[in-house]
Design a protein around this motif. Structure first.
Motif, PDB file in Angstrom:
ATOM      1  N   ARG A   4       0.850  -1.414   0.199  1.00  0.00           N
ATOM      2  CA  ARG A   4       0.187  -0.140  -0.065  1.00  0.00           C
ATOM      3  C   ARG A   4       0.805   1.655   0.197  1.00  0.00           C
ATOM      4  NH1 ARG A   4      -5.578  -0.779   1.043  1.00  0.00           N
ATOM      5  NH2 ARG A   4      -5.607  -3.350   1.587  1.00  0.00           N
ATOM      6  N   LEU A   5       0.221   2.380  -0.542  1.00  0.00           N
ATOM      7  CA  LEU A   5       0.707   3.496  -0.629  1.00  0.00           C
ATOM      8  C   LEU A   5       0.660   4.403   0.796  1.00  0.00           C
ATOM      9  CD1 LEU A   5       2.323   5.208  -2.381  1.00  0.00           C
ATOM     10  CD2 LEU A   5       1.295   3.819  -3.340  1.00  0.00           C
ATOM     11  N   TRP A   6       1.047   4.565   1.927  1.00  0.00           N
ATOM     12  CA  TRP A   6       0.589   5.258   2.680  1.00  0.00           C
ATOM     13  C   TRP A   6       0.749   7.093   2.878  1.00  0.00           C
ATOM     14  CZ3 TRP A   6       4.214   6.687   7.671  1.00  0.00           C
ATOM     15  CH2 TRP A   6       4.345   7.516   8.113  1.00  0.00           C
ATOM     16  N   LEU A   7      -0.855   7.033   2.550  1.00  0.00           N
ATOM     17  CA  LEU A   7      -1.085   8.865   2.800  1.00  0.00           C
ATOM     18  C   LEU A   7      -1.740   8.747   3.850  1.00  0.00           C
ATOM     19  CD1 LEU A   7      -2.551  11.118   0.744  1.00  0.00           C
ATOM     20  CD2 LEU A   7      -4.901   9.524   1.109  1.00  0.00           C
ATOM     21  N   HIS A  20      -9.205   9.935  -5.831  1.00  0.00           N
ATOM     22  CA  HIS A  20      -8.673  10.201  -6.447  1.00  0.00           C
ATOM     23  C   HIS A  20      -7.453   8.680  -6.583  1.00  0.00           C
ATOM     24  CE1 HIS A  20      -9.337  13.236  -9.062  1.00  0.00           C
ATOM     25  NE2 HIS A  20      -8.842  14.175  -8.212  1.00  0.00           N
ATOM     26  N   LEU A  21      -6.976   7.719  -6.368  1.00  0.00           N
ATOM     27  CA  LEU A  21      -6.291   6.888  -5.560  1.00  0.00           C
ATOM     28  C   LEU A  21      -7.117   5.438  -5.520  1.00  0.00           C
ATOM     29  CD1 LEU A  21      -3.722   7.590  -2.990  1.00  0.00           C
ATOM     30  CD2 LEU A  21      -3.370   7.642  -4.943  1.00  0.00           C
ATOM     31  N   VAL A  22      -8.392   5.738  -4.804  1.00  0.00           N
ATOM     32  CA  VAL A  22      -9.351   5.346  -4.999  1.00  0.00           C
ATOM     33  C   VAL A  22     -10.551   4.615  -6.620  1.00  0.00           C
ATOM     34  CG1 VAL A  22     -12.110   4.040  -4.656  1.00  0.00           C
ATOM     35  CG2 VAL A  22     -10.177   4.788  -3.178  1.00  0.00           C
ATOM     36  N   GLU A  23     -10.127   6.122  -7.521  1.00  0.00           N
ATOM     37  CA  GLU A  23     -10.197   5.253  -8.450  1.00  0.00           C
ATOM     38  C   GLU A  23      -9.529   4.846  -9.716  1.00  0.00           C
ATOM     39  OE1 GLU A  23     -11.143   9.725  -9.223  1.00  0.00           O
ATOM     40  OE2 GLU A  23     -13.293   9.716  -8.669  1.00  0.00           O
ATOM     41  N   ALA A  24      -8.451   5.446  -9.654  1.00  0.00           N
ATOM     42  CA  ALA A  24      -6.920   4.501  -9.994  1.00  0.00           C
ATOM     43  C   ALA A  24      -6.955   2.913  -9.443  1.00  0.00           C
ATOM     44  CB  ALA A  24      -6.158   5.369  -9.721  1.00  0.00           C
ATOM     45  N   GLY A  25      -7.732   2.439  -8.388  1.00  0.00           N
ATOM     46  CA  GLY A  25      -7.062   1.689  -7.702  1.00  0.00           C
ATOM     47  C   GLY A  25      -6.382   1.183  -7.538  1.00  0.00           C
ATOM     48  N   ILE A  69       4.666   0.538   0.541  1.00  0.00           N
ATOM     49  CA  ILE A  69       6.134   0.448  -0.531  1.00  0.00           C
ATOM     50  C   ILE A  69       6.411   2.234  -0.708  1.00  0.00           C
ATOM     51  CG2 ILE A  69       5.117  -1.416  -1.537  1.00  0.00           C
ATOM     52  CD1 ILE A  69       3.274   0.778  -3.483  1.00  0.00           C
ATOM     53  N   GLY A  70       6.014   3.409  -0.354  1.00  0.00           N
ATOM     54  CA  GLY A  70       5.612   4.640  -0.700  1.00  0.00           C
ATOM     55  C   GLY A  70       5.194   5.478   0.229  1.00  0.00           C
ATOM     56  N   CYS A 253       2.215   8.770  -7.266  1.00  0.00           N
ATOM     57  CA  CYS A 253       1.877   7.327  -6.500  1.00  0.00           C
ATOM     58  C   CYS A 253       1.273   6.456  -7.543  1.00  0.00           C
ATOM     59  CB  CYS A 253       0.913   7.665  -6.541  1.00  0.00           C
ATOM     60  SG  CYS A 253       0.325   8.681  -4.752  1.00  0.00           S
ATOM     61  N   LYS A 254       1.030   6.420  -8.567  1.00  0.00           N
ATOM     62  CA  LYS A 254       1.353   5.010  -9.878  1.00  0.00           C
ATOM     63  C   LYS A 254       2.536   4.859 -10.268  1.00  0.00           C
ATOM     64  CE  LYS A 254      -0.379   4.623 -14.287  1.00  0.00           C
ATOM     65  NZ  LYS A 254      -1.483   5.298 -15.722  1.00  0.00           N
ATOM     66  N   GLN A 255       3.732   5.210 -10.100  1.00  0.00           N
ATOM     67  CA  GLN A 255       4.998   5.523 -10.345  1.00  0.00           C
ATOM     68  C   GLN A 255       5.607   4.366  -9.484  1.00  0.00           C
ATOM     69  OE1 GLN A 255       7.594   7.919 -10.498  1.00  0.00           O
ATOM     70  NE2 GLN A 255       8.895   6.496 -11.679  1.00  0.00           N
ATOM     71  N   VAL A 256       4.740   4.840  -7.984  1.00  0.00           N
ATOM     72  CA  VAL A 256       5.564   3.944  -7.507  1.00  0.00           C
ATOM     73  C   VAL A 256       4.998   2.343  -7.156  1.00  0.00           C
ATOM     74  CG1 VAL A 256       5.597   3.725  -4.566  1.00  0.00           C
ATOM     75  CG2 VAL A 256       6.199   5.817  -5.760  1.00  0.00           C
ATOM     76  N   TYR A 257       4.046   2.733  -7.589  1.00  0.00           N
ATOM     77  CA  TYR A 257       3.013   1.490  -7.446  1.00  0.00           C
ATOM     78  C   TYR A 257       3.890   0.506  -8.432  1.00  0.00           C
ATOM     79  CZ  TYR A 257      -1.391  -2.066  -7.277  1.00  0.00           C
ATOM     80  OH  TYR A 257      -2.365  -2.570  -7.511  1.00  0.00           O
ATOM     81  N   GLU A 258       3.235   1.200  -9.770  1.00  0.00           N
ATOM     82  CA  GLU A 258       3.813   0.205 -10.421  1.00  0.00           C
ATOM     83  C   GLU A 258       5.007  -0.303 -10.753  1.00  0.00           C
ATOM     84  OE1 GLU A 258       2.562   3.121 -14.053  1.00  0.00           O
ATOM     85  OE2 GLU A 258       0.286   2.451 -14.059  1.00  0.00           O
ATOM     86  N   SER A 259       6.033   0.460  -9.913  1.00  0.00           N
ATOM     87  CA  SER A 259       7.012   0.203 -10.156  1.00  0.00           C
ATOM     88  C   SER A 259       7.237  -1.423  -8.491  1.00  0.00           C
ATOM     89  CB  SER A 259       8.090   0.728  -9.291  1.00  0.00           C
ATOM     90  OG  SER A 259       8.153   2.042 -10.731  1.00  0.00           O
TER      91      SER A 259
END
Length: 263
Positions: A4-7, A20-25, A69-70, A253-259
């Protein structure tokens, strides 16, 4: 449990980012300090809300538990402790970190002659500029203890959150019940104006927390009513990475998750 990302949340800004993070999955854990702040966030399988403060001894366990993870730090501009802890942890664990901070409101002495910025509350108090004034403080209860010694130098009022801890802090700082009001933001311009006029306020001391914190409303009312508005400057923190752009934050966030998932 997935990575998970930590917000780091608790603000209106973090609510928007969480949606936005929810919408992006993108799975994330949003940390807030109170149960009431939990209601800011959407209910979704990819979003977990962690309620409670995190000190230095708890933060490492938190990151391990949620497989962080970020870090996207969208905490309040004056929430210094959690930002500093998160930065230190990110550096130690080699976690990607990005600070999202709402834009500042620049003061123009010509168009806003009644608005100004001060480096600290102590600077304002030591200047003697509040002597004999009717002063409204909208700083949060943690600041009120500094005002106890000034209760006999001016007529002091405070707006606080409707919580037991805030009320106790205000009373301990010497505020009487007729000089306190407990309201949860946002405060409408009409209510703000009525409060200032009811208490015959001559100076307002607030935080430079940006438009989501109502700073813009206070500046405008100061101009309309001819009331001095002093904003305490944000703490200077050397963020490793910083942005005030939502699109940049979401791309991070997208880059961290995909990486992390080799997508």
């Amino acid at each position: 449990m997935s990575d998970r990302l930590w917000l780091i949340g608790g603000t209106q800004d973090s609510k928007i980012l969480a949606q936005h993070l929810v919408e992006a999955g993108i799975p994330c854990v949003a940390s807030v300090t109170t149960e009431s702040a939990r209601s800011l966030y959407p209910v979704a399988p990819t979003l977990v809300c962690h309620v409670g403060t995190l000190n230095a001894s708890q933060i490492t366990e938190f990151v391990q538990r949620y497989r962080v993870i970020g870090i996207l730090d969208a905490s309040h501009p004056f929430a210094v402790d959690i930002s500093q802890q998160a930065i230190a942890l990110a550096q130690t664990l080699k976690l990607p970190y990005l600070r999202y901070e709402r834009p500042t409101i620049d003061s123009d002495p010509q168009s806003e002659p009644f608005s100004e910025t001060a480096n600290s509350l102590q600077t304002v108090l030591a200047s003697g500029a509040l002597q004999g004034e009717r002063v409204l403080f909208t700083l949060g209860y943690r600041w009120l203890g500094q005002l106890k010694a000034y209760q006999d130098q001016a007529v002091l009022f405070a707006r606080i959150l409707p919580s037991e801890v805030a009320l106790k802090a205000a009373i301990a700082a010497g505020f009487t019940s007729d000089r306190l009001i407990a309201l949860r933001p946002p405060i409408s311009p009409s209510l703000e104006r009525a409060l200032w006029q009811q208490w015959r306020i001559s100076v307002v001391v607030t935080k430079a927390s940006g438009a989501p914190g109502g700073e813009d409303v206070k500046r405008q009312l100061a101009k309309e009513l001819g009331i001095r508005c002093v904003a305490i400057a944000r703490p200077a923190i050397p963020y490793p990475q910083w942005t005030s752009d939502l699109t940049t934050s979401l791309a991070f966030c997208k880059q961290v998750y995909e990486s992390a998932h080799h997508i």
